[in-house]
Design an enzyme around this catalytic site. Structure first.
Site, PDB file in Angstrom:
ATOM      1  N   SER A   1      33.021 -59.405  92.106  1.00 43.52           N
ATOM      2  CA  SER A   1      33.768 -60.619  91.792  1.00 43.52           C
ATOM      3  C   SER A   1      35.265 -60.406  91.971  1.00 43.52           C
ATOM      4  O   SER A   1      36.011 -61.374  92.009  1.00 43.52           O
ATOM      5  CB  SER A   1      33.460 -61.081  90.371  1.00 43.52           C
ATOM      6  OG  SER A   1      33.630 -60.026  89.482  1.00 43.52           O
TER       7      SER A   1
ATOM      8  N   HIS B   1      28.775 -63.619  96.365  1.00 41.31           N
ATOM      9  CA  HIS B   1      29.212 -63.660  94.962  1.00 41.31           C
ATOM     10  C   HIS B   1      28.484 -64.752  94.177  1.00 41.31           C
ATOM     11  O   HIS B   1      28.786 -65.937  94.306  1.00 41.31           O
ATOM     12  CB  HIS B   1      30.733 -63.885  94.904  1.00 41.31           C
ATOM     13  CG  HIS B   1      31.282 -63.875  93.519  1.00 41.31           C
ATOM     14  ND1 HIS B   1      32.356 -64.639  93.120  1.00 41.31           N
ATOM     15  CD2 HIS B   1      30.891 -63.201  92.408  1.00 41.31           C
ATOM     16  CE1 HIS B   1      32.597 -64.435  91.844  1.00 41.31           C
ATOM     17  NE2 HIS B   1      31.730 -63.582  91.378  1.00 41.31           N
TER      18      HIS B   1
ATOM     19  N   GLU C   1      29.322 -67.733  96.627  1.00 38.34           N
ATOM     20  CA  GLU C   1      30.407 -67.612  97.600  1.00 38.34           C
ATOM     21  C   GLU C   1      30.006 -66.579  98.652  1.00 38.34           C
ATOM     22  O   GLU C   1      29.630 -65.455  98.299  1.00 38.34           O
ATOM     23  CB  GLU C   1      31.691 -67.162  96.895  1.00 38.34           C
ATOM     24  CG  GLU C   1      32.192 -68.168  95.885  1.00 38.34           C
ATOM     25  CD  GLU C   1      33.410 -67.691  95.100  1.00 38.34           C
ATOM     26  OE1 GLU C   1      34.235 -68.540  94.731  1.00 38.34           O
ATOM     27  OE2 GLU C   1      33.541 -66.474  94.850  1.00 38.34           O
TER      28      GLU C   1
ATOM     29  N   ASN D   1      37.083 -67.951  91.003  1.00 38.00           N
ATOM     30  CA  ASN D   1      37.940 -67.253  90.045  1.00 38.00           C
ATOM     31  C   ASN D   1      39.424 -67.490  90.316  1.00 38.00           C
ATOM     32  O   ASN D   1      40.262 -67.335  89.432  1.00 38.00           O
ATOM     33  CB  ASN D   1      37.632 -65.750  90.040  1.00 38.00           C
ATOM     34  CG  ASN D   1      36.369 -65.459  89.236  1.00 38.00           C
ATOM     35  OD1 ASN D   1      35.944 -66.277  88.410  1.00 38.00           O
ATOM     36  ND2 ASN D   1      35.757 -64.331  89.501  1.00 38.00           N
TER      37      ASN D   1
HETATM   38  P1  NAI Z   1      25.601 -54.684  84.512  1.00 30.77           P
HETATM   39  O1  NAI Z   1      26.418 -53.660  83.844  1.00 30.77           O
HETATM   40  O2  NAI Z   1      24.796 -55.657  83.710  1.00 30.77           O
HETATM   41  O3  NAI Z   1      24.584 -53.972  85.529  1.00 30.77           O
HETATM   42  C1  NAI Z   1      24.975 -53.012  86.459  1.00 30.77           C
HETATM   43  C2  NAI Z   1      23.769 -52.135  86.751  1.00 30.77           C
HETATM   44  O4  NAI Z   1      24.101 -51.300  87.863  1.00 30.77           O
HETATM   45  C3  NAI Z   1      23.404 -51.201  85.602  1.00 30.77           C
HETATM   46  O5  NAI Z   1      22.025 -51.342  85.313  1.00 30.77           O
HETATM   47  C4  NAI Z   1      23.725 -49.820  86.142  1.00 30.77           C
HETATM   48  O6  NAI Z   1      22.817 -48.831  85.678  1.00 30.77           O
HETATM   49  C5  NAI Z   1      23.592 -50.005  87.627  1.00 30.77           C
HETATM   50  N1  NAI Z   1      24.366 -49.084  88.442  1.00 30.77           N
HETATM   51  C6  NAI Z   1      25.626 -48.654  88.239  1.00 30.77           C
HETATM   52  N2  NAI Z   1      25.990 -47.832  89.250  1.00 30.77           N
HETATM   53  C7  NAI Z   1      24.946 -47.766  90.100  1.00 30.77           C
HETATM   54  C8  NAI Z   1      24.733 -47.097  91.334  1.00 30.77           C
HETATM   55  N3  NAI Z   1      25.665 -46.338  91.886  1.00 30.77           N
HETATM   56  N4  NAI Z   1      23.548 -47.282  91.949  1.00 30.77           N
HETATM   57  C9  NAI Z   1      22.583 -48.047  91.404  1.00 30.77           C
HETATM   58  N5  NAI Z   1      22.727 -48.685  90.229  1.00 30.77           N
HETATM   59  C10 NAI Z   1      23.912 -48.556  89.592  1.00 30.77           C
HETATM   60  O7  NAI Z   1      26.606 -55.458  85.483  1.00 30.77           O
HETATM   61  P2  NAI Z   1      26.536 -56.952  86.014  1.00 30.77           P
HETATM   62  O8  NAI Z   1      27.194 -57.859  85.037  1.00 30.77           O
HETATM   63  O9  NAI Z   1      25.174 -57.259  86.476  1.00 30.77           O
HETATM   64  O10 NAI Z   1      27.527 -56.877  87.276  1.00 30.77           O
HETATM   65  C11 NAI Z   1      27.163 -56.263  88.469  1.00 30.77           C
HETATM   66  C12 NAI Z   1      28.134 -56.646  89.557  1.00 30.77           C
HETATM   67  O11 NAI Z   1      28.174 -58.067  89.672  1.00 30.77           O
HETATM   68  C13 NAI Z   1      29.568 -56.202  89.359  1.00 30.77           C
HETATM   69  O12 NAI Z   1      30.123 -55.919  90.618  1.00 30.77           O
HETATM   70  C14 NAI Z   1      30.211 -57.425  88.763  1.00 30.77           C
HETATM   71  O13 NAI Z   1      31.594 -57.467  88.979  1.00 30.77           O
HETATM   72  C15 NAI Z   1      29.518 -58.519  89.548  1.00 30.77           C
HETATM   73  N6  NAI Z   1      29.494 -59.829  88.897  1.00 30.77           N
HETATM   74  C16 NAI Z   1      29.225 -59.962  87.563  1.00 30.77           C
HETATM   75  C17 NAI Z   1      29.194 -61.215  86.987  1.00 30.77           C
HETATM   76  C18 NAI Z   1      28.884 -61.377  85.529  1.00 30.77           C
HETATM   77  O14 NAI Z   1      29.153 -62.447  84.987  1.00 30.77           O
HETATM   78  N7  NAI Z   1      28.317 -60.389  84.862  1.00 30.77           N
HETATM   79  C19 NAI Z   1      29.439 -62.442  87.772  1.00 30.77           C
HETATM   80  C20 NAI Z   1      29.616 -62.191  89.184  1.00 30.77           C
HETATM   81  C21 NAI Z   1      29.683 -60.938  89.701  1.00 30.77           C
END
Ligand code: NAI
Length: 506
Positions: free
Chosen positions: A121, A142, A154, A192
């Site tokens: 994001s 996104h 997006e 954003n």
């Molecule tokens: P989260 O923390 O809920 O999940 C991330 C997952 O990725 C975790 O289960 C973790 O174990 C895993 N992980 C971390 N490093 C890893 C790797 N090298 N290889 C494989 N798995 C790995 O995070 P969330 O909220 O799902 O966000 C994920 C992405 O989405 C980020 O880039 C965030 O910026 C983006 N994003 C998040 C939004 C939100 O509202 N939470 C909205 C839009 C985008």
């Protein structure tokens, strides 16, 4: 219908990864879900199975479809198992170095024609792609949280991204029931970035002591039609998420004053008062319900003074009619009598300046926000100036509350609340169009679906008058001497002709 990507890999099984996995499986793709924490995949799978069970209970999916989705969701024990994927979407931790090394690893595993996508994001797609063997196959994809409900995505082209990759991702988004919007790789992309006007300007109003959080929320809900006030929204998103976004976009745009974050959220974040999820944000939450302070009561006024309206008031004829409807004695002379309550209705200027310039008695002068047609709002907003007498303030409050419509009285500020916030939103949207980050049409779609605003920002500007928006901004620039209110050239050019004229950008 042929599904665009038959086999889709999802890396990262957190909140976002599992949401994307859900809609991809529902669209008919085989989904391979991988996470460095094997437990996260198992939890995500259980969660999706019960999600589909609930959809079946509600009659939104039949038993066959649920079984088919369950069969298409395949946990992957290693990245190697993603070798046959046509598309891999990453939704892992938001760190450039970690995302770069993941894509380097993936390139060695997947076919040369596989498409790669990042759900980042805030990071640059171009920066993530730098150093990749085939940078042209990586695009931003996104999604918003919760993915199945937020029906917009997006699609972001980095500097080297092949246009056909974005087209394919857009087509696939539609197959998943989402609306794709195309964005250039710029800080905050569309949603954003466009979202900066709302909270940032509201925080500035609080920072200036013009009105409190709850009053600003009420005004923006009731006057401008937002579903949630900016402080309710920040409580819901939580400041540990939204404050870093504000900082990141501000710094990435080299400290552009329009995006300047607030010390208020920085301090609250430091203090852990981040929002609903911890039970305390701008509001306190008891059993999940916000404790909203009561509105100040309507004052009791026994003798209502006559009212005189400035000859330069916005919507003067409507204001006169409104006063008559409310039973006021309206003076129609060139200047107010010695006892009259004096009303001004400026756009962008503060009540004090207007009173002085128009040679009115500041002690009897009160401002009213007439940007929006009174019939189209559920609240009236008045502003006092530092000299306004209490009896005049109370008289104005009581008079405008006579028909039961709620009234908020705020302190003097250029632009009241709605004018400031709406003009900030419209100006940032105009700048997004000026930079050609996306088409005006995609901007409107992204903001209504991604931010839930009642109207797209350009339609909002048109609804309340493009020339009014310009006037508010020009005058606020004078009041504040702050480049933050400098109107975008895009807005200046369209101030006289309308913002939603899309043919130039078609
Ligand atoms: P989260 O923390 O809920 O999940 C991330 C997952 O990725 C975790 O289960 C973790 O174990 C895993 N992980 C971390 N490093 C890893 C790797 N090298 N290889 C494989 N798995 C790995 O995070 P969330 O909220 O799902 O966000 C994920 C992405 O989405 C980020 O880039 C965030 O910026 C983006 N994003 C998040 C939004 C939100 O509202 N939470 C909205 C839009 C985008």
């Amino acid at each position: 219908m042929q599904i665009r990507y038959k086999t889709v890999g999802i890396v990262g099984a957190g909140a976002m990864g599992r949401g994307i996995a859900q809609i991809a499986a529902q669209a008919g793709s085989t989904v391979r879900l991988y996470d460095t924490q094997a437990a996260a995949v198992a939890v995500a799978r259980d969660d999706l199975f019960s999600q589909w069970g609930r959809l079946q209970d509600k009659g939104r999916m039949d038993a066959n479809a649920v079984e088919a989705c369950k069969a298409r969701l395949l946990p992957a024990a290693s990245l190697q198992e993603l070798a046959d994927c046509d598309l891999v979407v990453e939704a892992i931790v938001e760190r450039l170095d970690v995302k770069k090394s993941l894509f380097a690893e993936l390139e060695a595993i997947v076919r040369d024609d596989a498409v790669l996508a990042s759900n980042t994001s805030s990071l640059s797609i171009t920066a993530i792609a730098a150093g990749m063997m085939h940078a042209q196959r990586l695009a931003g994809y996104h999604f918003f949280n919760p993915v199945p409900l937020m029906k917009v995505v997006e699609v972001i082209a980095g500097l080297k991204t092949d246009a056909t990759v974005c087209d394919g991702l857009a087509e696939y988004a539609r197959q998943m029931g989402h609306t794709p919007v195309q964005a250039q790789d710029t800080p905050g992309f569309i949603v954003n970035h466009a979202g900066r006007g709302y909270g940032t300007e509201a925080l500035r109003i609080v920072g200036e002591g013009i009105a409190d959080f709850a009053t600003i929320d009420r005004i923006l809900r009731d006057q401008a039609g937002f579903k949630l006030g900016p402080f309710e929204l920040m409580d819901l998103t939580a400041l540990d998420v939204s404050h870093p976004v504000m900082e990141s976009i501000y710094h990435q745009y080299y400290d552009e004053p329009r995006y300047r974050p607030s010390v208020i959220t920085a301090q609250r974040l430091a203090g852990g008062v981040v929002g609903r999820k911890v039970g305390e944000g701008f509001y306190r939450y008891v059993d999940g319900k916000a404790q909203v302070p009561a509105e100040p009561p309507v004052p009791q006024v026994d003798e209502m003074p006559p009212v005189w309206v400035s000859t330069r008031a916005a919507r003067r004829a409507e204001l006169h009619q409104l006063l008559k409807d409310l039973g006021a004695t309206v003076e129609t002379g060139q200047s107010p009598s010695l006892h009259a309550l004096t009303l001004v209705a400026p756009l962008g200027f503060d009540v004090t300046t207007v009173a002085i310039v128009e040679r009115l008695d500041p002690a009897r002068t009160v401002g009213i926000d007439m940007l929006i047609d009174d019939a189209a709002t559920r609240r009236r907003v008045l502003a006092t100036n530092p000299a306004t007498r209490t009896d005049m303030r109370d008289a104005a409050h009581a008079l405008f509350a006579r028909d039961g419509k709620p009234v908020s009285v705020i302190r003097d500020s250029g632009g009241f609340v709605t004018q400031r916030v709406v003009a900030a939103i419209v100006n940032i949207a105009a700048d997004i169009c000026q930079q050609r980050i996306c088409s005006p049409k995609d901007l409107e779609t992204a903001v209504t679906l991604g931010l839930g605003y009642p109207l797209g920002p350009l339609a909002m500007g048109d609804r309340w008058g493009p020339s009014n928006m310009l006037e508010v901004l020009f005058n606020m620039q004078t009041v504040y001497g702050d480049p933050r209110y400098r109107p975008s050239p895009w807005l200046r050019r369209r101030g006289a002709i309308g913002l939603s004229l899309l043919h130039e950008e078609a």
